[in-house]
Design a protein around this motif. Structure first.
Motif, PDB file in Angstrom:
ATOM      1  N   TRP A  29       0.820  -1.210   0.000  1.00 57.50           N
ATOM      2  CA  TRP A  29       0.000   0.000   0.000  1.00 57.50           C
ATOM      3  C   TRP A  29       0.854   1.261   0.000  1.00 57.50           C
ATOM      4  O   TRP A  29       0.754   2.123   0.861  1.00 57.50           O
ATOM      5  CB  TRP A  29      -0.967  -0.023   1.178  1.00 57.50           C
ATOM      6  N   SER A  30       1.720   1.346  -0.989  1.00 62.02           N
ATOM      7  CA  SER A  30       2.526   2.548  -1.196  1.00 62.02           C
ATOM      8  C   SER A  30       2.830   2.674  -2.675  1.00 62.02           C
ATOM      9  O   SER A  30       2.525   1.780  -3.470  1.00 62.02           O
ATOM     10  CB  SER A  30       3.833   2.490  -0.391  1.00 62.02           C
ATOM     11  N   SER A  31       3.455   3.777  -3.041  1.00 67.08           N
ATOM     12  CA  SER A  31       3.810   4.030  -4.439  1.00 67.08           C
ATOM     13  C   SER A  31       5.147   3.420  -4.833  1.00 67.08           C
ATOM     14  O   SER A  31       5.584   3.588  -5.968  1.00 67.08           O
ATOM     15  CB  SER A  31       3.841   5.545  -4.682  1.00 67.08           C
ATOM     16  N   MET A  32       5.787   2.684  -3.923  1.00 66.34           N
ATOM     17  CA  MET A  32       7.118   2.156  -4.208  1.00 66.34           C
ATOM     18  C   MET A  32       7.130   1.200  -5.403  1.00 66.34           C
ATOM     19  O   MET A  32       8.029   1.260  -6.253  1.00 66.34           O
ATOM     20  CB  MET A  32       7.695   1.447  -2.984  1.00 66.34           C
ATOM     21  N   ALA A  33       6.147   0.316  -5.482  1.00 62.45           N
ATOM     22  CA  ALA A  33       6.121  -0.647  -6.590  1.00 62.45           C
ATOM     23  C   ALA A  33       6.053   0.071  -7.936  1.00 62.45           C
ATOM     24  O   ALA A  33       6.639  -0.385  -8.930  1.00 62.45           O
ATOM     25  CB  ALA A  33       4.942  -1.597  -6.425  1.00 62.45           C
ATOM     26  N   HIS A  34       5.350   1.184  -7.989  1.00 68.61           N
ATOM     27  CA  HIS A  34       5.287   1.982  -9.213  1.00 68.61           C
ATOM     28  C   HIS A  34       6.665   2.517  -9.580  1.00 68.61           C
ATOM     29  O   HIS A  34       7.088   2.410 -10.742  1.00 68.61           O
ATOM     30  CB  HIS A  34       4.308   3.140  -9.011  1.00 68.61           C
ATOM     31  N   HIS A  35       7.365   3.057  -8.610  1.00 72.26           N
ATOM     32  CA  HIS A  35       8.667   3.658  -8.893  1.00 72.26           C
ATOM     33  C   HIS A  35       9.760   2.627  -9.153  1.00 72.26           C
ATOM     34  O   HIS A  35      10.799   2.969  -9.729  1.00 72.26           O
ATOM     35  CB  HIS A  35       9.064   4.588  -7.739  1.00 72.26           C
ATOM     36  N   LEU A  36       9.531   1.396  -8.742  1.00 74.17           N
ATOM     37  CA  LEU A  36      10.490   0.316  -9.028  1.00 74.17           C
ATOM     38  C   LEU A  36      10.077  -0.495 -10.253  1.00 74.17           C
ATOM     39  O   LEU A  36      10.695  -1.524 -10.556  1.00 74.17           O
ATOM     40  CB  LEU A  36      10.643  -0.597  -7.809  1.00 74.17           C
ATOM     41  N   GLY A  37       9.034  -0.051 -10.958  1.00 78.62           N
ATOM     42  CA  GLY A  37       8.651  -0.690 -12.210  1.00 78.62           C
ATOM     43  C   GLY A  37       7.899  -1.995 -12.068  1.00 78.62           C
ATOM     44  O   GLY A  37       7.778  -2.744 -13.044  1.00 78.62           O
ATOM     45  N   GLN A  38       7.353  -2.277 -10.881  1.00 76.81           N
ATOM     46  CA  GLN A  38       6.635  -3.532 -10.679  1.00 76.81           C
ATOM     47  C   GLN A  38       5.185  -3.440 -11.131  1.00 76.81           C
ATOM     48  O   GLN A  38       4.553  -4.448 -11.418  1.00 76.81           O
ATOM     49  CB  GLN A  38       6.696  -3.931  -9.202  1.00 76.81           C
ATOM     50  N   ARG A  39       4.635  -2.250 -11.151  1.00 78.57           N
ATOM     51  CA  ARG A  39       3.275  -2.039 -11.640  1.00 78.57           C
ATOM     52  C   ARG A  39       3.104  -0.561 -11.971  1.00 78.57           C
ATOM     53  O   ARG A  39       3.855   0.274 -11.484  1.00 78.57           O
ATOM     54  CB  ARG A  39       2.234  -2.457 -10.594  1.00 78.57           C
ATOM     55  N   ARG A  40       2.131  -0.291 -12.814  1.00 76.89           N
ATOM     56  CA  ARG A  40       1.807   1.088 -13.146  1.00 76.89           C
ATOM     57  C   ARG A  40       0.616   1.514 -12.310  1.00 76.89           C
ATOM     58  O   ARG A  40      -0.427   0.860 -12.308  1.00 76.89           O
ATOM     59  CB  ARG A  40       1.470   1.231 -14.635  1.00 76.89           C
ATOM     60  N   ASP A  41       0.785   2.582 -11.566  1.00 73.81           N
ATOM     61  CA  ASP A  41      -0.265   3.064 -10.671  1.00 73.81           C
ATOM     62  C   ASP A  41      -0.976   4.242 -11.320  1.00 73.81           C
ATOM     63  O   ASP A  41      -0.380   5.307 -11.503  1.00 73.81           O
ATOM     64  CB  ASP A  41       0.349   3.480  -9.337  1.00 73.81           C
ATOM     65  N   PRO A  42      -2.248   4.082 -11.687  1.00 78.92           N
ATOM     66  CA  PRO A  42      -2.965   5.169 -12.383  1.00 78.92           C
ATOM     67  C   PRO A  42      -3.180   6.402 -11.523  1.00 78.92           C
ATOM     68  O   PRO A  42      -3.509   7.466 -12.057  1.00 78.92           O
ATOM     69  CB  PRO A  42      -4.305   4.522 -12.757  1.00 78.92           C
ATOM     70  N   LEU A  43      -3.005   6.271 -10.215  1.00 77.29           N
ATOM     71  CA  LEU A  43      -3.157   7.430  -9.329  1.00 77.29           C
ATOM     72  C   LEU A  43      -2.015   8.424  -9.501  1.00 77.29           C
ATOM     73  O   LEU A  43      -2.202   9.626  -9.320  1.00 77.29           O
ATOM     74  CB  LEU A  43      -3.218   6.946  -7.872  1.00 77.29           C
ATOM     75  N   LEU A  44      -0.834   7.928  -9.871  1.00 84.26           N
ATOM     76  CA  LEU A  44       0.387   8.717  -9.761  1.00 84.26           C
ATOM     77  C   LEU A  44       0.752   9.483 -11.020  1.00 84.26           C
ATOM     78  O   LEU A  44       0.511   9.043 -12.145  1.00 84.26           O
ATOM     79  CB  LEU A  44       1.552   7.797  -9.384  1.00 84.26           C
ATOM     80  N   THR A  45       1.372  10.629 -10.781  1.00 87.13           N
ATOM     81  CA  THR A  45       2.024  11.426 -11.820  1.00 87.13           C
ATOM     82  C   THR A  45       3.483  11.570 -11.420  1.00 87.13           C
ATOM     83  O   THR A  45       3.787  12.156 -10.376  1.00 87.13           O
ATOM     84  CB  THR A  45       1.387  12.825 -11.934  1.00 87.13           C
ATOM     85  N   PRO A  72      13.096   3.978 -18.441  1.00 83.52           N
ATOM     86  CA  PRO A  72      12.482   3.450 -17.224  1.00 83.52           C
ATOM     87  C   PRO A  72      13.408   2.530 -16.450  1.00 83.52           C
ATOM     88  O   PRO A  72      13.451   2.592 -15.213  1.00 83.52           O
ATOM     89  CB  PRO A  72      11.257   2.706 -17.753  1.00 83.52           C
ATOM     90  N   PHE A  73      14.148   1.675 -17.133  1.00 83.04           N
ATOM     91  CA  PHE A  73      15.071   0.764 -16.459  1.00 83.04           C
ATOM     92  C   PHE A  73      16.130   1.526 -15.671  1.00 83.04           C
ATOM     93  O   PHE A  73      16.432   1.187 -14.519  1.00 83.04           O
ATOM     94  CB  PHE A  73      15.743  -0.159 -17.484  1.00 83.04           C
TER      95      PHE A  73
END
Length: 231
Positions: free
Chosen positions: A133-149, A161-162
């Motif tokens: 339940w954080s934005s970390m997975a988005h920033h590590l490329g594990q998933r794309r979070d539609p909430l985030l910019t 991205p890599f």
């Protein structure tokens, strides 16, 4: 203090430090509502972490009122849903959220790391991706979070991205130093902008007022010192 176009670090706690999330459905509902109200009030959300009794956000509003209106809408909608689901009534949050402005050039990545490593500092998890339940997975490329910019400061970590994900992973693995933690915590709790002298000067110009309030009361008399004692 909210200023359009500047990133803000926010925290909101549960009333009397009580839990504001009971289960995964609560957390997902909160994020769904946050996504809607952020879009509605033109606020770019860059990072978040949901703890059991508080929330951290990193966000940039397009308007002066955007951040406050977003949090008001979020609180009203989530509390109503939470109270109905858990058959309770009354307040859920500990008053208004706290926030401070962050210098994107010098402190945004530190703030991002501070937010996303919150569960690790609390001793709740060990692996980087153990807290979902954080934005970390988005920033590590594990998933794309539609909430985030993504903030431009994050994109400066690499051309692909890599490269960005690898650089940010190294940044996370360094951890938050005690001095960095104290600096961010103090700035947040005191609602004081955090940035370089150049940032503070530009912010003061944008606000058309000094950032350090004048002390009240009579000026203090100069202390009488003994030249033989170092001070």
């Amino acid at each position: 203090m909210s200023v359009a176009g500047y990133p803000h670090h926010l925290i909101q706690r549960g009333h009397n430090r009580a839990d504001v999330f009971i289960d995964s459905a609560d957390r997902q509902r909160y994020l769904d509502i946050l996504r809607d109200v952020a879009h509605e009030h033109k606020v770019a959300v860059h990072a978040y972490v949901l703890m059991s009794n508080h929330v951290h956000l990193l966000a940039t509003p397009e308007t002066v009122e955007g951040l406050s209106r977003m949090m008001q809408s979020l609180g009203r909608r989530y509390v109503g849903w939470f109270n109905h689901k858990h058959q309770r009534s009354g307040t859920l949050w500990e008053g208004r959220f706290r926030s401070h402005l962050v210098d994107a050039d010098t402190h945004l990545l530190s703030c991002l790391r501070y937010i996303e490593l919150n569960p690790h500092r609390a001793g709740l998890v060990s692996g980087l991706l153990d807290h979902p339940w954080s934005s970390m997975a988005h920033h590590l490329g594990q998933r794309r979070d539609p909430l985030l910019t993504d903030h431009p400061a994050f994109w400066q970590l690499g051309n692909t991205p890599f490269e960005r994900e690898a650089a940010y992973r190294r940044w996370l693995e360094e951890g938050v130093s005690e001095s960095e933690r104290q600096r961010l915590t103090s700035s947040l709790l005191k609602a004081q902008p955090l940035g370089s002298p150049r940032f503070m000067q530009q912010l003061a110009q944008d606000l058309a007022r000094p950032l350090v309030p004048k002390s009240r009361g009579r000026p203090r008399k100069p202390a009488v010192t003994d030249d033989s004692v170092p001070i």
